[in-house]
Design a protein around this motif. Structure first.
Motif, PDB file in Angstrom:
ATOM      1  N   LEU A  31       0.841  -1.190   0.000  1.00 28.66           N
ATOM      2  CA  LEU A  31       0.000   0.000   0.000  1.00 28.66           C
ATOM      3  C   LEU A  31       0.878   1.243   0.000  1.00 28.66           C
ATOM      4  CD1 LEU A  31      -2.628  -1.063   2.704  1.00 28.66           C
ATOM      5  CD2 LEU A  31      -2.876  -1.187   0.218  1.00 28.66           C
ATOM      6  N   HIS A  32       0.558   2.202  -0.854  1.00 27.67           N
ATOM      7  CA  HIS A  32       1.259   3.481  -0.888  1.00 27.67           C
ATOM      8  C   HIS A  32       0.315   4.563  -0.380  1.00 27.67           C
ATOM      9  CE1 HIS A  32       4.648   2.500  -4.007  1.00 27.67           C
ATOM     10  NE2 HIS A  32       4.629   1.688  -2.974  1.00 27.67           N
ATOM     11  N   PHE A  33       0.697   5.210   0.718  1.00 30.23           N
ATOM     12  CA  PHE A  33      -0.152   6.227   1.326  1.00 30.23           C
ATOM     13  C   PHE A  33       0.241   7.611   0.803  1.00 30.23           C
ATOM     14  CE2 PHE A  33       0.280   2.635   4.199  1.00 30.23           C
ATOM     15  CZ  PHE A  33      -1.045   2.322   4.447  1.00 30.23           C
ATOM     16  N   ILE A  34      -0.739   8.333   0.257  1.00 28.33           N
ATOM     17  CA  ILE A  34      -0.471   9.659  -0.294  1.00 28.33           C
ATOM     18  C   ILE A  34      -1.397  10.686   0.353  1.00 28.33           C
ATOM     19  CG2 ILE A  34       0.309   8.724  -2.505  1.00 28.33           C
ATOM     20  CD1 ILE A  34      -2.416   9.507  -3.678  1.00 28.33           C
ATOM     21  N   GLY A  35      -0.928  11.933   0.410  1.00 31.28           N
ATOM     22  CA  GLY A  35      -1.753  13.036   0.897  1.00 31.28           C
ATOM     23  C   GLY A  35      -1.876  13.154   2.393  1.00 31.28           C
ATOM     24  N   GLU A  36      -1.173  12.323   3.160  1.00 29.59           N
ATOM     25  CA  GLU A  36      -1.329  12.363   4.621  1.00 29.59           C
ATOM     26  C   GLU A  36      -0.841  13.688   5.204  1.00 29.59           C
ATOM     27  OE1 GLU A  36       0.561  10.079   8.492  1.00 29.59           O
ATOM     28  OE2 GLU A  36       0.102   8.890   6.707  1.00 29.59           O
ATOM     29  N   ASP A  37       0.307  14.183   4.725  1.00 29.89           N
ATOM     30  CA  ASP A  37       0.889  15.404   5.283  1.00 29.89           C
ATOM     31  C   ASP A  37      -0.007  16.624   5.099  1.00 29.89           C
ATOM     32  OD1 ASP A  37       3.051  13.919   6.038  1.00 29.89           O
ATOM     33  OD2 ASP A  37       4.325  14.515   4.362  1.00 29.89           O
ATOM     34  N   THR A  38      -0.787  16.649   4.027  1.00 32.15           N
ATOM     35  CA  THR A  38      -1.640  17.805   3.749  1.00 32.15           C
ATOM     36  C   THR A  38      -3.073  17.617   4.238  1.00 32.15           C
ATOM     37  OG1 THR A  38      -2.133  16.926   1.534  1.00 32.15           O
ATOM     38  CG2 THR A  38      -0.258  18.432   1.737  1.00 32.15           C
ATOM     39  N   SER A  39      -3.381  16.481   4.836  1.00 31.24           N
ATOM     40  CA  SER A  39      -4.735  16.204   5.328  1.00 31.24           C
ATOM     41  C   SER A  39      -4.976  16.953   6.640  1.00 31.24           C
ATOM     42  CB  SER A  39      -4.919  14.705   5.556  1.00 31.24           C
ATOM     43  OG  SER A  39      -4.132  14.275   6.660  1.00 31.24           O
ATOM     44  N   PRO A  40      -6.250  17.176   7.015  1.00 31.58           N
ATOM     45  CA  PRO A  40      -6.546  17.812   8.301  1.00 31.58           C
ATOM     46  C   PRO A  40      -5.915  17.064   9.472  1.00 31.58           C
ATOM     47  CG  PRO A  40      -8.514  17.761   6.923  1.00 31.58           C
ATOM     48  CD  PRO A  40      -7.474  16.943   6.203  1.00 31.58           C
ATOM     49  N   ALA A  41      -5.939  15.735   9.423  1.00 37.09           N
ATOM     50  CA  ALA A  41      -5.335  14.946  10.505  1.00 37.09           C
ATOM     51  C   ALA A  41      -3.821  15.062  10.490  1.00 37.09           C
ATOM     52  CB  ALA A  41      -5.749  13.479  10.365  1.00 37.09           C
ATOM     53  N   GLY A  42      -3.239  15.047   9.307  1.00 35.55           N
ATOM     54  CA  GLY A  42      -1.785  15.104   9.194  1.00 35.55           C
ATOM     55  C   GLY A  42      -1.197  16.431   9.608  1.00 35.55           C
ATOM     56  N   LYS A  43      -1.975  17.511   9.451  1.00 33.58           N
ATOM     57  CA  LYS A  43      -1.479  18.846   9.791  1.00 33.58           C
ATOM     58  C   LYS A  43      -1.699  19.198  11.258  1.00 33.58           C
ATOM     59  CE  LYS A  43      -3.740  20.929   6.414  1.00 33.58           C
ATOM     60  NZ  LYS A  43      -4.211  21.981   5.489  1.00 33.58           N
ATOM     61  N   SER A  44      -2.421  18.361  11.973  1.00 34.54           N
ATOM     62  CA  SER A  44      -2.695  18.626  13.388  1.00 34.54           C
ATOM     63  C   SER A  44      -1.688  17.917  14.280  1.00 34.54           C
ATOM     64  CB  SER A  44      -4.109  18.149  13.741  1.00 34.54           C
ATOM     65  OG  SER A  44      -4.328  18.260  15.131  1.00 34.54           O
ATOM     66  N   ALA A  45      -1.080  18.673  15.185  1.00 36.24           N
ATOM     67  CA  ALA A  45      -0.105  18.098  16.117  1.00 36.24           C
ATOM     68  C   ALA A  45      -0.778  17.225  17.162  1.00 36.24           C
ATOM     69  CB  ALA A  45       0.672  19.213  16.802  1.00 36.24           C
ATOM     70  N   GLU A  46      -2.099  17.320  17.295  1.00 36.22           N
ATOM     71  CA  GLU A  46      -2.816  16.571  18.316  1.00 36.22           C
ATOM     72  C   GLU A  46      -3.342  15.235  17.802  1.00 36.22           C
ATOM     73  OE1 GLU A  46      -5.873  19.063  19.794  1.00 36.22           O
ATOM     74  OE2 GLU A  46      -4.510  20.511  20.717  1.00 36.22           O
ATOM     75  N   VAL A  47      -3.117  14.961  16.525  1.00 28.19           N
ATOM     76  CA  VAL A  47      -3.653  13.743  15.923  1.00 28.19           C
ATOM     77  C   VAL A  47      -2.521  12.771  15.580  1.00 28.19           C
ATOM     78  CG1 VAL A  47      -5.006  12.759  14.037  1.00 28.19           C
ATOM     79  CG2 VAL A  47      -5.609  15.004  14.969  1.00 28.19           C
ATOM     80  N   VAL A  48      -2.698  11.519  15.923  1.00 24.69           N
ATOM     81  CA  VAL A  48      -1.750  10.460  15.570  1.00 24.69           C
ATOM     82  C   VAL A  48      -2.393   9.600  14.484  1.00 24.69           C
ATOM     83  CG1 VAL A  48      -0.500   8.420  16.355  1.00 24.69           C
ATOM     84  CG2 VAL A  48      -0.686  10.424  17.845  1.00 24.69           C
ATOM     85  N   VAL A  49      -1.712   9.497  13.341  1.00 20.68           N
ATOM     86  CA  VAL A  49      -2.204   8.673  12.238  1.00 20.68           C
ATOM     87  C   VAL A  49      -1.445   7.352  12.246  1.00 20.68           C
ATOM     88  CG1 VAL A  49      -2.495   8.484   9.749  1.00 20.68           C
ATOM     89  CG2 VAL A  49      -2.759  10.715  10.869  1.00 20.68           C
TER      90      VAL A  49
END
Length: 214
Positions: A109-127
């Motif tokens: 699986l290749h994960f794309i767009g995580e860094d620019t997602s609402p979850a990825g940009k939040s320091a309070e969220v762990v993906v």
């Protein structure tokens, strides 16, 4: 359309542990090809080009063209034995691929767009990536080298399941045929501070109890 990669091989006449040790000392890898309508065949490969190929993801998930003196057989890598501490491949197992016959294999699986997602940009969220590969069924010509997982819209509290994956035409996930309970999580976006705050509250509570006992 699946991408194929050619690897040159030679027929291996000698068998046994002694013969395999001699091959490895000569910079060769003992291997076997099996499956289809043909008998298993012992082969050998040059270690250096195979070692370089093994550093690539496609070596484990793509259809390979094994070329034996111009005779090409399409195969999938099914097993690799490595030396416990040396950079040395000890043995390889390849399974023949038959055109028109459904195959089952793991695809990364290749994960794309995580860094620019609402979850990825939040320091309070762990993906969390719960899976890095998925087993698929398809015809050889439909086998993808990887499956992209678009996380650009991922938000806090979101879970991406197997059924959410966008599969190429002709590709299925056999696990999903077994029922809803097999529709497991692929990616989960959780609040990162929940566990930390719980731990801190517990520590304060324990300290307070200890003080009261004193």
């Amino acid at each position: 359309m699946a991408t194929t990669h050619e690897i040159k091989v030679e027929r291996r006449e000698d068998e046994g542990k002694g013969a395999s040790r001699r091959l490895r000392r000569a910079g060769k890898i003992p291997a076997i090809v099996y499956g289809g309508d043909l008998k298993p065949v012992n082969i050998q490969l040059d270690h250096e080009p195979v070692w370089l190929a093994s550093q690539n993801e496609w070596f484990y998930s793509s259809i390979l063209d094994l070329s034996l003196g111009g005779d090409v057989q399409k195969v999938l890598l099914r097993d690799m034995q490595r030396h416990p501490y040396k950079q040395l491949i000890m043995h390889l197992d390849f399974q023949r691929v038959t055109e028109g016959e459904t195959l089952r294999t793991a695809v990364p699986l290749h994960f794309i767009g995580e860094d620019t997602s609402p979850a990825g940009k939040s320091a309070e969220v762990v993906v969390t990536h719960e899976l890095n590969e998925v087993v698929v069924e398809c015809l050889p010509q439909d086998l993808p080298e990887h499956i992209e997982v678009d996380l650009s819209a991922l938000e806090l509290g979101t879970t991406v399941h197997l059924s959410d994956l966008k599969l190429p035409s002709g590709v299925e996930i056999p696990e999903l045929k077994l029922g809803k309970e097999h529709d497991v999580a692929v990616v989960v976006a959780r609040h990162g501070r929940v566990e930390t705050e719980s731990s801190e509250d517990g520590a304060v509570g324990e300290g307070g109890a200890a003080d009261e006992e004193k």
